[in-house]
Write an enzyme that holds these catalytic residues in place. Structure first.
Site, PDB file in Angstrom:
ATOM      1  N   CYS A   7       0.796  -1.240   0.000  1.00 21.92           N
ATOM      2  CA  CYS A   7       0.000   0.000   0.000  1.00 21.92           C
ATOM      3  C   CYS A   7       0.825   1.286   0.000  1.00 21.92           C
ATOM      4  O   CYS A   7       0.691   2.098  -0.917  1.00 21.92           O
ATOM      5  CB  CYS A   7      -0.930  -0.009   1.204  1.00 21.92           C
ATOM      6  N   PHE A   8       1.651   1.503   1.030  1.00 22.82           N
ATOM      7  CA  PHE A   8       2.327   2.803   1.142  1.00 22.82           C
ATOM      8  C   PHE A   8       3.138   3.175  -0.108  1.00 22.82           C
ATOM      9  O   PHE A   8       2.914   4.261  -0.670  1.00 22.82           O
ATOM     10  CB  PHE A   8       3.242   2.845   2.376  1.00 22.82           C
TER      11      PHE A   8
END
Ligand code: UGA
Length: 454
Positions: free
Chosen positions: A277-278
């Site tokens: 995600c990040f």
């Protein structure tokens, strides 16, 4: 309610199982037959804490899996799109989301009852009210109003996804119109104890990106402070940041006691962030913003600082052991964080690739992520995997801690000293500090800590 969920990855399956546990009737859809068979037999196809226990409770009575999207949409009132958005060439690929919307739209053409479509996959702002709406309208031959459309982002942490779903902080529903909101919010109303926030779809999409961008920025901010502290010497960035945490604007005082909110965890020096995600979300937001004509400055630095963490670890290692070629290096931790077998964008895997280039002999340990790491890394003579840390550390010239597993945090310094050829420890997660490492006779380097010999 009757709910169909398209895509059974981390988000889709956790959503399905948790909504079934709350009493809804859920049909999960996936194209991959082996995943469907696994779900229908009560075996979770991914590792996620509590997921399999809950799946066994709900399977058949409340949840079934199928590859037949038509059956699933016909037999539900709401369809949730939770398919993957892979990252390629600087952008997320919305192909799967669009295809899912198209498949749903085709069924809506024949369906008489009102049906709400929800986008849960993380998508770039404007995707829902442009591409998804257009696809649904074209495929169904209907107009918004005849069907509903919402964007409902997820805020699930891998390894805690079931708990996060069951106890949300907030439920964001970006609705295209009031009726879509009214119908869709029934999924959560009276089932979850959290505020339901109504926004438009663009705002909902942006809340998701901003949330991850903020957390990633805190990590890179901490790592910049760590780098400066290392330059100063004898200044521990962890202590520095812990001193900052105590500001009452960061830590609340409840009944006379300091209570640390979860966000404080992200204000800590580390080997940098990874995961599905990040890195992807921050890079996608940068690319999207540039397309709109604004060049983000902070977000670019967030990625730059994160990427430089690997090089900084290599420099620390060289500082301690000199030439890396032919040295035996123990890598403790392969997963992108503790509690998961996921190695996507793991800083550990990136470091391994870098050290292989330098000619190191690598011995890698992880309690559960070895199989995934083996699939990712090409087989080679100087790369070995161990499921126990003792064999990993044996005769190593240095050890690098790359995942914050408790099993690693609890290794006593004596074990490092006894097993390693040379007890050089580079702690990428700052987890060994509780062993009072500073007083031990080892060469210990933590992120944000460079002791000066006096
Ligand atoms: C993250 C967000 O925390 C979730 O809210 C969000 O829903 C999810 O992304 C998503 O978009 O689906 P996740 O990637 O599972 O969840 O993991 P985190 O626990 O937030 O950690 C992300 C990365 O940051 C990991 O590599 C972790 O080791 C690293 N990290 C975290 C640090 O380096 N330092 C910290 O202090 C905290």
């Amino acid at each position: 309610m009757k709910i169909s969920i398209i895509g059974t990855g981390y988000v889709g399956l956790v959503t399905g199982v948790c909504l079934a546990k709350k009493g809804h009737n859920v049909i999960c859809v996936d194209r991959v037959e082996s995943i469907i068979n696994s779900i229908n037999s009560g075996i979770a196809p991914i590792f996620e804490k509590h997921l399999e226990d809950l799946l066994l409770e709900v399977i058949r009575d409340k949840l079934t899996a199928t590859s037949d999207v038509g059956y699933a949409v016909e037999n539900s009132e709401v369809s949730i799109i939770a398919v993957g958005t892979p990252f390629s060439e600087g952008n997320i690929d919305l192909k799967n989301v669009k295809e899912a919307a198209y498949d749903i739209g085709v069924i809506l053409k024949k369906k008489k009852d009102y049906h709400v479509v929800c986008v849960k996959s993380t998508v770039i702002p404007t995707t829902t009210d442009t591409m998804i709406l257009k696809t649904l309208e074209e495929a169904s031959g209907k107009k918004l109003g005849e069907f509903g459309l919402v964007m409902n982002p997820e805020f699930l942490r891998e390894g805690n996804a079931v708990e996060d779903f069951m106890n949300p902080d907030r439920i964001i529903i970006g609705a295209m119109d009031d009726k879509s909101f009214e119908v869709f919010s029934k999924i959560y109303k009276s089932h979850f104890d959290a505020p339901i926030v109504k926004t438009n779809s663009r705002t909902a999409e942006m809340i998701k990106y901003t949330s991850n961008a903020l957390l990633a920025a805190l990590i890179s901010f901490s790592n910049e402070i760590a780098a400066i502290s290392e330059e100063i010497g004898d200044t521990d960035a962890l202590e520095v940041l812990e001193g900052v945490h105590m500001d009452r604007r960061l830590s609340l005082i409840v009944e006379g006691k300091i209570t640390m909110p979860g966000i404080i965890k992200y204000l800590k020096p580390s080997r940098g962030f990874g995961g599905s995600c990040f890195p992807k979300d921050v890079k996608s937001l940068i690319a999207f913003s540039e397309k709109l004509g604004y060049k983000p400055k902070i977000l670019k630095s967030v990625i730059e600082v994160n990427e430089s963490q690997i090089e900084r670890l290599v420099l620390k290692l060289k500082d301690e052991i000199g030439e890396i070629r032919d040295k035996t290096i123990a890598i403790l931790g392969l997963a992108f964080k503790a509690g998961t077998d996921d190695i996507r964008e793991s800083q550990s895997i990136k470091l391994i690739r870098r050290l292989i280039k330098e000619g190191a002999v690598l011995k890698c340990y992880d309690p559960i992520a070895i199989e995934n790491a083996k699939k990712e890394l090409e087989e080679q003579a100087n790369l070995e995997f161990y499921s126990n840390y003792e064999n990993t550390l044996l005769n190593a010239d240095a050890a690098l801690i790359m995942t914050d597993w408790d099993t690693i945090a609890n290794i006593s310094i004596d074990v490092f000293k006894k097993l390693m050829k040379n007890p050089v420890i580079i702690d990428g997660c700052r987890i060994l500090i509780k062993n009072n490492i500073k007083e031990q006779k080892t060469k210990y380097r933590g992120i944000g800590l460079r002791m000066i010999e006096k």
